[in-house]
Write a protein that holds these residues in place. Sequence first.
Motif: not given
Length: 268
Positions: A23, A25, A65, A72, A103
């Motif tokens: 997860e 970013k 992500a 995401d 995703s």
Amino acid sequence: MSVNIVLPTLSAWAASRLTGILESKTQDDFDTAFDATFAINCNITVNGKPLSRGDYKAQLLQQSAAAPEESDAVVNIEGQTEVEVGNQGQLSGLVGIFYTTLSDSKFLVLGAPTEGRATSSLNLVIEPTEKNPQNPDLRIRGYFDPRRVVLVNQVVAESTYHVTIPHASIPKSATAEKSTSKIELGPGPVKLPQNFGMKFQGPFGGRFGPGPVRLPQQGPFGGHFGPGPVRLPPRETGARSERLPGDGEFGVGPVIIPGETFGERKGE
């Protein structure tokens, strides 16, 4: 006396690290989370094939992500289990995790993002491979977790992609009630000149159709009994004029039938 911070369990630690990796970013967050989870000399097997640490890192990056084409990612832990190994308690052991990753892609298909789904079963061997850089003589020491994954055996299914249209992408103004008032049924009626086709219009100016249909003259009983009687000339029927007694002064006389008499005979 020093105070040690209680570390999370093996399964909680593994699930938290896996979620943090997938997860992430940004690329920097992904690199930091990956290095804090897997040891430098980690042995990795995915779907029965051995992978290097760098190849496995690139594979996890594509599912996270932080991938260039992903916007995401969400990790769902479906199940987990752990077994302690040796006498080090929660510092060493085996962990099994079953999880799915969802995703969303940055690219659009038919105006909507594509969604990827990966299902995986992950078996890990965890050991305390890192040394604590803090001074052991300090009374209160900061958080430090020496655990790292030294062996990975993973089975992961191929990601399947399908198009999804998120509800938030539909404008609120485009509702059914408002859209019905703006529906157009065509370019509208065609306006013709006033004198166009007057001979084809009815007594009401064509408002109720082209007017009545005129049929040929029918018989005395209408069209239900045929076109009417057939009149033949006298030369074909053999008819001739007859004169009865009385010259027609009192109308047509009686019909005399041979062998019949009128009234009663006197004297009988």
